[in-house]
Scaffold this active site. Structure first.
Site, short mmCIF file in Angstrom:
data_model
loop_
_atom_site.label_atom_id
_atom_site.label_comp_id
_atom_site.label_asym_id
_atom_site.label_seq_id
_atom_site.Cartn_x
_atom_site.Cartn_y
_atom_site.Cartn_z
N CYS A 134 -9.01 2.31 -8.70
CA CYS A 134 -8.94 0.90 -9.11
C CYS A 134 -10.04 0.53 -10.10
CB CYS A 134 -9.02 0.00 -7.89
SG CYS A 134 -7.69 0.32 -6.71
N LYS A 138 -4.86 -8.57 3.53
CA LYS A 138 -3.87 -7.52 3.33
C LYS A 138 -4.29 -6.23 4.02
CE LYS A 138 -2.32 -4.82 -0.57
NZ LYS A 138 -2.46 -4.68 -1.97
N TYR A 195 8.29 -8.34 0.52
CA TYR A 195 9.47 -7.73 -0.10
C TYR A 195 10.75 -8.21 0.56
CZ TYR A 195 5.71 -4.79 -1.81
OH TYR A 195 4.55 -4.36 -2.38
N LYS A 233 -9.18 -6.82 1.87
CA LYS A 233 -8.15 -5.79 1.68
C LYS A 233 -8.62 -4.51 2.35
CE LYS A 233 -5.68 -3.19 -1.82
NZ LYS A 233 -5.32 -3.09 -3.22
#
Ligand code: PBG
Length: 309
Positions: free
Chosen positions: A111, A229, A294, A176
């Protein structure tokens, strides 16, 4: 009349995967029902989502080329930038959130910028800020840094403000975790690190006080929304953040969580619509205002038909 928690289509954010080209619509094997879409197709998808009442989308990009510094992430003509322009033109009222990170754009899949075999936090900040600014210029309403570098919210806020984007919102992935539930996403986004793991910048699943410190830092740096998350294995973290902060709280119902329910439903072992609604309601009950999922498209349909019956 006595329900304490409601699940509404207006709570949902739908993730989308932008790819280069024209006329591309390819189902993602690890995320059935989700597609790799070129920007023209994304504009159509955005229209369809908005018609269902889903207020926002979160856009990830898969660039045509990757390099050491992830330059596709901050390219004016990059996949996300082009997708945002087309979607905003097609559906101006749709809230467009963009993922700000380098992992899909770096050839090593980390990242941030890698120096001597490890991710260099401070060298990455400038590139993240540039990425966020290029998204805002393309028309993004909200930028969502998911990289977990320290100091990135301040760097992004500074860059946006200095360039006239004081109103752009920052949704920070404040807490996260280094989770195994990102597996299907990494396949979808081609962002699996080529060496090592993300444990030097993502949180250890065992820690919650550390998560609160990460949130505190992002709030101080000017985050407008806090994201936690994954969602399901971290409902206690959502709850704690909700109790301590008054900012909007979002939760990311990640790819592995989606895949578990999908796979079991396909086997006939779970009732998909009942399970998904139960899970999303639990995420809201824990304290999330907004859920990135999703399942959004299907949930919107189920909620509509249950209202009609
Ligand atoms: C990368 C990123 C990841 C996800 C969103 N942004 C994967 C990772 O950190 O490896 C995962 C989302 C999901 O699993 O649905 N910055």
């Amino acid at each position: 009349m006595f329900l304490e928690t409601g699940l509404h289509v207006s709570d949902l954010v739908y993730p989308l995967f932008a790819v280069p080209g024209k006329g591309v619509k390819q189902e993602i094997p690890s995320l059935p029902g989700n597609y790799h879409l070129s920007s023209d197709q994304l504009a159509r998808e955005a229209e369809a989502r908005a018609k269902l009442g889903i207020p926002a989308v979160l856009v990830f990009g898969l660039p045509s080329d990757k390099d050491e510094r992830g330059s596709g992430a901050y390219d004016k003509q990059g996949v996300v930038q082009s997708a945002v322009r087309e979607m905003k033109q097609a559906v101006p009222e749709l809230v467009v959130i963009t993922d700000v990170c380098l992992c899909q754009y770096t050839d090593h899949g980390h990242c941030g910028v890698v120096v001597d075999g490890s991710v260099d936090n401070d060298k990455t900040l400038e590139l993240l800020a540039r990425t966020a600014l290029s998204h805002a210029k393309a028309g993004a309403d909200i930028v969502a840094p998911s990289d977990m570098m320290d100091g990135r919210v301040a760097a992004i806020r500074g860059e946006l403000d200095a360039n006239g984007f004081q109103e752009a919102i920052i949704m920070s992935y404040a807490a996260k975790y280094a989770s195994a539930f990102y597996g299907p996403f990494r396949e979808a986004a081609e962002s699996t690190p080529s060496f090592g793991d993300r444990c030097s910048y993502q949180l250890d699943p065992a820690n919650v006080r550390q998560a609160m410190l990460e949130v505190e830092q992002d709030v101080r740096e000017g985050a407008d929304m806090i994201l936690i998350k994954p969602a399901l294995a971290y409902l206690d973290v959502i709850h704690r953040v909700r109790e301590r902060y008054d900012l909007p709280v979002a939760a990311y119902n990640v790819s592995g969580e989606y895949a578990m329910v999908k796979a079991a439903s396909r086997m006939g072992w779970l009732d998909e619509s009942a399970c998904v609604r139960e899970l999303l309601t639990a995420i809201k009950r824990a304290g999330a205002d907004i859920i990135i999922t999703y399942h959004a498209k299907e949930v919107a349909g189920w909620l509509r038909s249950s209202r009609e019956t």
